[in-house]
Design a protein around this motif. Structure first.
Motif, PDB file in Angstrom:
ATOM      1  N   GLN A 112       0.829  -1.208   0.000  1.00 48.19           N
ATOM      2  CA  GLN A 112       0.000   0.000   0.000  1.00 48.19           C
ATOM      3  C   GLN A 112       0.859   1.251   0.000  1.00 48.19           C
ATOM      4  OE1 GLN A 112      -2.577  -0.833   3.288  1.00 48.19           O
ATOM      5  NE2 GLN A 112      -4.132  -1.808   2.018  1.00 48.19           N
ATOM      6  N   LYS A 113       1.967   1.184   0.730  1.00 45.76           N
ATOM      7  CA  LYS A 113       2.889   2.313   0.772  1.00 45.76           C
ATOM      8  C   LYS A 113       3.431   2.609  -0.630  1.00 45.76           C
ATOM      9  CE  LYS A 113       5.658   2.133   4.667  1.00 45.76           C
ATOM     10  NZ  LYS A 113       6.975   1.974   5.327  1.00 45.76           N
ATOM     11  N   ALA A 114       3.781   1.523  -1.342  1.00 43.65           N
ATOM     12  CA  ALA A 114       4.334   1.687  -2.689  1.00 43.65           C
ATOM     13  C   ALA A 114       3.329   2.344  -3.630  1.00 43.65           C
ATOM     14  CB  ALA A 114       4.775   0.338  -3.247  1.00 43.65           C
ATOM     15  N   GLY A 115       2.038   2.164  -3.346  1.00 45.84           N
ATOM     16  CA  GLY A 115       1.016   2.769  -4.193  1.00 45.84           C
ATOM     17  C   GLY A 115       0.875   4.265  -4.007  1.00 45.84           C
ATOM     18  N   VAL A 116       1.362   4.776  -2.877  1.00 50.44           N
ATOM     19  CA  VAL A 116       1.154   6.196  -2.590  1.00 50.44           C
ATOM     20  C   VAL A 116       2.437   7.005  -2.431  1.00 50.44           C
ATOM     21  CG1 VAL A 116      -1.137   5.914  -1.569  1.00 50.44           C
ATOM     22  CG2 VAL A 116       0.878   5.727  -0.108  1.00 50.44           C
ATOM     23  N   MET A 117       3.569   6.319  -2.228  1.00 50.99           N
ATOM     24  CA  MET A 117       4.821   7.073  -2.174  1.00 50.99           C
ATOM     25  C   MET A 117       5.898   6.351  -2.977  1.00 50.99           C
ATOM     26  SD  MET A 117       5.814   6.472   1.907  1.00 50.99           S
ATOM     27  CE  MET A 117       7.462   7.188   1.949  1.00 50.99           C
ATOM     28  N   ASP A 118       6.895   7.094  -3.446  1.00 49.46           N
ATOM     29  CA  ASP A 118       8.002   6.535  -4.210  1.00 49.46           C
ATOM     30  C   ASP A 118       8.656   5.410  -3.396  1.00 49.46           C
ATOM     31  OD1 ASP A 118      10.392   5.982  -5.468  1.00 49.46           O
ATOM     32  OD2 ASP A 118      10.830   8.075  -5.939  1.00 49.46           O
ATOM     33  N   PRO A 119       8.653   4.163  -3.938  1.00 49.62           N
ATOM     34  CA  PRO A 119       9.218   3.042  -3.172  1.00 49.62           C
ATOM     35  C   PRO A 119      10.686   3.281  -2.780  1.00 49.62           C
ATOM     36  CG  PRO A 119       8.247   2.251  -5.251  1.00 49.62           C
ATOM     37  CD  PRO A 119       8.077   3.731  -5.238  1.00 49.62           C
ATOM     38  N   PHE A 120      11.398   4.058  -3.579  1.00 46.80           N
ATOM     39  CA  PHE A 120      12.791   4.358  -3.230  1.00 46.80           C
ATOM     40  C   PHE A 120      12.843   5.100  -1.896  1.00 46.80           C
ATOM     41  CE2 PHE A 120      16.681   6.896  -3.274  1.00 46.80           C
ATOM     42  CZ  PHE A 120      17.626   5.959  -3.670  1.00 46.80           C
ATOM     43  N   LEU A 121      11.924   6.051  -1.717  1.00 51.01           N
ATOM     44  CA  LEU A 121      11.894   6.830  -0.477  1.00 51.01           C
ATOM     45  C   LEU A 121      11.288   6.035   0.678  1.00 51.01           C
ATOM     46  CD1 LEU A 121      10.730  10.255  -1.936  1.00 51.01           C
ATOM     47  CD2 LEU A 121      13.061   9.537  -1.365  1.00 51.01           C
ATOM     48  N   ALA A 122      10.506   5.011   0.342  1.00 52.35           N
ATOM     49  CA  ALA A 122       9.854   4.210   1.384  1.00 52.35           C
ATOM     50  C   ALA A 122      10.767   3.110   1.923  1.00 52.35           C
ATOM     51  CB  ALA A 122       8.575   3.585   0.824  1.00 52.35           C
ATOM     52  N   GLN A 123      11.976   2.997   1.366  1.00 53.93           N
ATOM     53  CA  GLN A 123      12.859   1.893   1.768  1.00 53.93           C
ATOM     54  C   GLN A 123      13.199   1.961   3.258  1.00 53.93           C
ATOM     55  OE1 GLN A 123      13.864  -0.558  -0.559  1.00 53.93           O
ATOM     56  NE2 GLN A 123      14.329  -1.606   1.346  1.00 53.93           N
ATOM     57  N   THR A 124      12.996   0.852   3.965  1.00 55.26           N
ATOM     58  CA  THR A 124      13.407   0.743   5.367  1.00 55.26           C
ATOM     59  C   THR A 124      14.222  -0.541   5.530  1.00 55.26           C
ATOM     60  OG1 THR A 124      11.359  -0.417   5.949  1.00 55.26           O
ATOM     61  CG2 THR A 124      11.367   1.964   6.279  1.00 55.26           C
ATOM     62  N   GLY A 125      14.729  -0.765   6.720  1.00 56.78           N
ATOM     63  CA  GLY A 125      15.426  -2.017   7.011  1.00 56.78           C
ATOM     64  C   GLY A 125      16.915  -1.872   7.197  1.00 56.78           C
ATOM     65  N   PRO A 126      17.579  -2.961   7.616  1.00 61.84           N
ATOM     66  CA  PRO A 126      19.003  -2.924   7.941  1.00 61.84           C
ATOM     67  C   PRO A 126      19.896  -2.468   6.774  1.00 61.84           C
ATOM     68  CG  PRO A 126      18.030  -5.028   8.608  1.00 61.84           C
ATOM     69  CD  PRO A 126      16.986  -4.284   7.847  1.00 61.84           C
ATOM     70  N   ALA A 127      19.542  -2.842   5.544  1.00 66.34           N
ATOM     71  CA  ALA A 127      20.410  -2.538   4.406  1.00 66.34           C
ATOM     72  C   ALA A 127      20.492  -1.031   4.166  1.00 66.34           C
ATOM     73  CB  ALA A 127      19.899  -3.243   3.149  1.00 66.34           C
ATOM     74  N   VAL A 128      19.366  -0.355   4.139  1.00 68.27           N
ATOM     75  CA  VAL A 128      19.372   1.082   3.845  1.00 68.27           C
ATOM     76  C   VAL A 128      19.934   1.866   5.037  1.00 68.27           C
ATOM     77  CG1 VAL A 128      17.002   1.611   4.612  1.00 68.27           C
ATOM     78  CG2 VAL A 128      18.032   2.963   2.789  1.00 68.27           C
ATOM     79  N   ARG A 129      19.791   1.325   6.233  1.00 71.58           N
ATOM     80  CA  ARG A 129      20.384   1.962   7.426  1.00 71.58           C
ATOM     81  C   ARG A 129      21.864   1.631   7.539  1.00 71.58           C
ATOM     82  NH1 ARG A 129      16.228  -0.480  10.288  1.00 71.58           N
ATOM     83  NH2 ARG A 129      17.650  -1.821  11.455  1.00 71.58           N
ATOM     84  N   ASN A 130      22.311   0.658   6.704  1.00 69.11           N
ATOM     85  CA  ASN A 130      23.678   0.140   6.790  1.00 69.11           C
ATOM     86  C   ASN A 130      23.980  -0.317   8.215  1.00 69.11           C
ATOM     87  OD1 ASN A 130      26.127  -0.642   5.802  1.00 69.11           O
ATOM     88  ND2 ASN A 130      27.076   1.381   6.047  1.00 69.11           N
ATOM     89  N   ASP A 131      23.066  -1.084   8.779  1.00 67.32           N
ATOM     90  CA  ASP A 131      23.203  -1.570  10.149  1.00 67.32           C
ATOM     91  C   ASP A 131      24.024  -2.868  10.121  1.00 67.32           C
ATOM     92  OD1 ASP A 131      22.864  -2.481  12.754  1.00 67.32           O
ATOM     93  OD2 ASP A 131      20.822  -1.691  12.881  1.00 67.32           O
ATOM     94  N   LYS A 132      25.350  -2.680  10.169  1.00 64.58           N
ATOM     95  CA  LYS A 132      26.272  -3.797   9.907  1.00 64.58           C
ATOM     96  C   LYS A 132      26.111  -4.953  10.883  1.00 64.58           C
ATOM     97  CE  LYS A 132      29.935  -1.255   7.500  1.00 64.58           C
ATOM     98  NZ  LYS A 132      29.622   0.156   7.853  1.00 64.58           N
ATOM     99  N   GLU A 133      25.888  -4.643  12.161  1.00 58.50           N
ATOM    100  CA  GLU A 133      25.781  -5.726  13.146  1.00 58.50           C
ATOM    101  C   GLU A 133      24.588  -6.632  12.859  1.00 58.50           C
ATOM    102  OE1 GLU A 133      26.182  -4.721  17.374  1.00 58.50           O
ATOM    103  OE2 GLU A 133      27.420  -3.037  16.728  1.00 58.50           O
ATOM    104  N   ILE A 134      23.460  -6.002  12.536  1.00 60.19           N
ATOM    105  CA  ILE A 134      22.249  -6.791  12.242  1.00 60.19           C
ATOM    106  C   ILE A 134      22.447  -7.611  10.970  1.00 60.19           C
ATOM    107  CG2 ILE A 134      19.782  -6.631  11.683  1.00 60.19           C
ATOM    108  CD1 ILE A 134      20.464  -5.926  14.593  1.00 60.19           C
TER     109      ILE A 134
END
Lengths: 263, 263
Positions: free
Chosen positions: B204-226
């Motif tokens: 639903q988020k992808a339908g209303v906002m740019d999926p690039f901007l909606a990216q969440t999670g360890p990879a985009v945060r570069n959370d190396k430990e996780i």
């Protein structure tokens, strides 16, 4: 509920959790964030106090909810006066053990959802996973969770990290593929909106049938000519080409024999 | 509509398209499939004739819809008495040119949706992409398409294959990630159903906002430990570990700077 809580962190998870706790009647005593903007906005919304100083965190709340980023949890806990408070973190991949060095009474409340500040989430549909250090801690957490959602589960730290990984695949990685699709559409040019019926049906199908059996497309059909054509067209973007190749191979390998189905 | 059509192929696309054409009042004269079961089931449903022999395909219909699998289109067309018939294929990745060797009057009607035999699809919401060899062919196709859906677009063969690739990413590959997530959950054990609110919100988020901007999670945060923790836990399934590594790297590379956001 009768419990007083302090929110440590006012990011996406902290904001949505605080709102949901507040709505369920929990007394949010204070919001801490190292960002003055985040702390003050959330505190004003909930008509409560806020601070950016760890030394000013109130000492007498029943529960301290930690929603700071995973990689700053330990530095934060070392710097804040939270010894022997009832600490609860909300992370999929941190363990209960991560809190044990600081207190004996602790727990985990992990909401399985993706939160964006700008979108309201119906918390009553969010599955929440609990873990706790004692029956007493469990009793408090269960009461708080029951106010948030009807979908309360227990999961130990190993189960929770597996759950988190599955969510990374089903949410973070899926969103990235949406983003790749959007970038390809821009080139046509077409708006992402044109894909919405397709991605909705893909999702709805997954909710009612085993996604393995629902697999369609050139990879599972092993349609070499089409795959070749797609690979050629992606030659100008080698990173996308590599992603296409790898996902296609992975699908092909998982489905030993070609399965009929057309995209 | 006043047009008579023959369905060549009775797989997932053929079945859903035939039903939708039938509902819109188009006269389905005959169903051909090399599978007696597929041909007869669809024909009975539509109260029409069927055959498994190319020699018995009726010669006098206005339009011949080809929904055979992409990789058998040419063998099929070479073997069937379809010279100079009005041929229409429904493939994302075959070109209009693929039909030109057999006839002068031809077109493409590509429905952007994933079809499973067991699920009803509301065709009126399916985007349909047309291409045709002449104004006359275009006029027939537009009339047929207008009976199916309000979402009719024009796309040439290059645009259509790009569209198909974007759909492979947003549907086939996404479904595969759902399948991976489901296999990880089995291990906990938890039912896939627990992920449904998360995947619904992601969509639903992808339908209303740019999926690039909606990216969440360890990879985009570069959370190396996780990420490290997840990689360790996936060590027993090297293929999943490699998929995780590659998608994480890809997300990280696309988002030059770490973006805040918590899963």
């Amino acid at each position: 509920m009768g419990f007083s809580v302090i929110m440590l962190g006012a990011g996406n998870v902290g904001t949505h959790l605080a709102r949901a706790l507040h709505s369920s009647g929990t007394d949010i005593r204070q919001v801490y964030s190292r960002s003055e903007e985040s702390a003050s906005i959330l505190a004003r919304e909930l008509h409560t106090a806020w601070t950016v100083r760890t030394s000013e965190i109130l000492p007498d709340a029943d529960v301290y909810f930690l929603t700071v980023k995973d990689d700053v949890l330990h530095p934060f806990l070392k710097s804040a006066p939270l010894e022997n408070k009832f600490l609860v973190h909300c992370s999929g991949s941190l363990s209960l053990q991560d809190l044990m060095a600081y207190t004996s009474e602790c727990g985990v409340l992990y909401p399985l959802q993706t939160f964006s500040r700008s979108r309201n989430v119906d918390f009553s549909e969010v599955p929440v996973f609990l873990e706790y250090s004692s029956e007493r801690a469990g009793s408090v957490l269960k009461q708080l969770a029951a106010g948030l959602t009807g979908r309360v589960y227990l999961a130990d730290s190993v189960q929770r990290v597996k759950l988190h990984i599955s969510a990374v695949f089903a949410c973070n990685f899926v969103n990235h593929l949406y983003s790749v699709a959007a970038s390809l559409l821009k080139d046509i040019p077409l708006d992402f909106e044109v894909l919405v019926p397709l991605i909705r049906e893909t999702m709805q199908k997954a909710g009612v049938m085993d996604p393995f059996l629902a697999q369609t497309g050139p990879a599972v059909r092993n349609d070499k000519e089409i795959i070749q054509k797609h690979m050629q067209l992606l030659a100008s973007t080698p990173d996308l080409q590599e992603l296409y190749r790898m996902l296609t191979e992975h699908i092909h390998n998982q489905h030993k024999r070609p399965i009929h189905g057309i995209f």
